[in-house]
Design an enzyme around this catalytic site. Structure first.
Site, PDB file in Angstrom:
ATOM      1  N   CYS A 289      -5.863   0.392   5.299  1.00  0.00           N
ATOM      2  CA  CYS A 289      -5.946  -0.834   5.622  1.00  0.00           C
ATOM      3  C   CYS A 289      -5.738  -1.126   7.056  1.00  0.00           C
ATOM      4  CB  CYS A 289      -5.596  -1.799   4.751  1.00  0.00           C
ATOM      5  SG  CYS A 289      -3.709  -2.172   4.833  1.00  0.00           S
TER       6      CYS A 289
ATOM      7  N   GLU B 201       0.739   3.934   1.887  1.00  0.00           N
ATOM      8  CA  GLU B 201       0.932   4.294   3.198  1.00  0.00           C
ATOM      9  C   GLU B 201       2.258   3.544   3.457  1.00  0.00           C
ATOM     10  OE1 GLU B 201      -1.966   3.484   1.958  1.00  0.00           O
ATOM     11  OE2 GLU B 201      -3.458   4.139   3.276  1.00  0.00           O
TER      12      GLU B 201
ATOM     13  N   CYS C 255       0.636  -1.131  -0.136  1.00  0.00           N
ATOM     14  CA  CYS C 255      -0.040  -0.051   0.135  1.00  0.00           C
ATOM     15  C   CYS C 255       0.834   1.363   0.047  1.00  0.00           C
ATOM     16  CB  CYS C 255      -0.998   0.308   1.447  1.00  0.00           C
ATOM     17  SG  CYS C 255      -2.019  -1.369   1.369  1.00  0.00           S
TER      18      CYS C 255
END
Length: 161
Positions: free
Chosen positions: A112, A75, A73
């Site tokens: 997430c 992030e 991801c």
């Protein structure tokens, strides 16, 4: 038995234009980061930008792989880069955005669970909360200070340190 209730707190803005200029700038950096997304399978591009205490900006974008779940991801791309290269320059704030041509995003996309846990780990490491800004094009903006608003039951076990 005891009933308990958890309440979270965040600020909601109608658009990025309502944010102060530093936060608007960080959101623009997240949009720039999204350009480098490698998302040929989901076609769901995500960009993240971190502002460090020094003012340095770090970018991350989601990176997919045909051998799912080998991707990462946006992030965590940005956060792991920070951890490997700038661990002594605390993270002040993070902006995250997403876009797809497949449908319209009407609200921000939340990180997430894995990303939330990594954010929690780095908040603990730097002993300081990270202001998090989630937004989407032409939609609301959610701002919180500290990851507990998104992940109230953080996994931490002090005896593991």
């Amino acid at each position: 038995m005891t009933n308990r209730e958890i309440k979270i707190s965040f600020q909601e803005y109608t658009s990025v234009k309502e944010l102060d200029t530093d936060d608007q700038s960080l959101c623009n950096e997240a949009v720039k980061a999204m350009v480098n997304s490698h998302s040929p399978y989901s076609k769901f591009r995500v960009g993240a930008a971190l502002r460090l205490q020094s003012g340095k900006i770090i970018h991350g974008s989601n990176q997919e792989n045909v051998a799912y779940p080998s991707g990462l991801c946006a992030e965590r791309v940005a956060l792991f880069y920070w951890g490997a290269n700038h661990p002594d320059d605390p993270i002040e704030s993070m902006a995250v955005t997403a876009h797809t041509d497949e449908f319209i995003l009407n609200k921000p996309v939340t990180s997430c669970g894995s990303c939330l846990q990594v954010i929690a780990e780095y908040e603990k490491k730097q002993n300081k909360p990270i202001k998090t800004i989630l937004f989407c094009k032409d939609g609301p903006v959610w701002v919180t200070r500290g990851i507990e608003s998104f992940l109230p039951f953080l996994f931490f076990e002090d005896r593991l340190s």
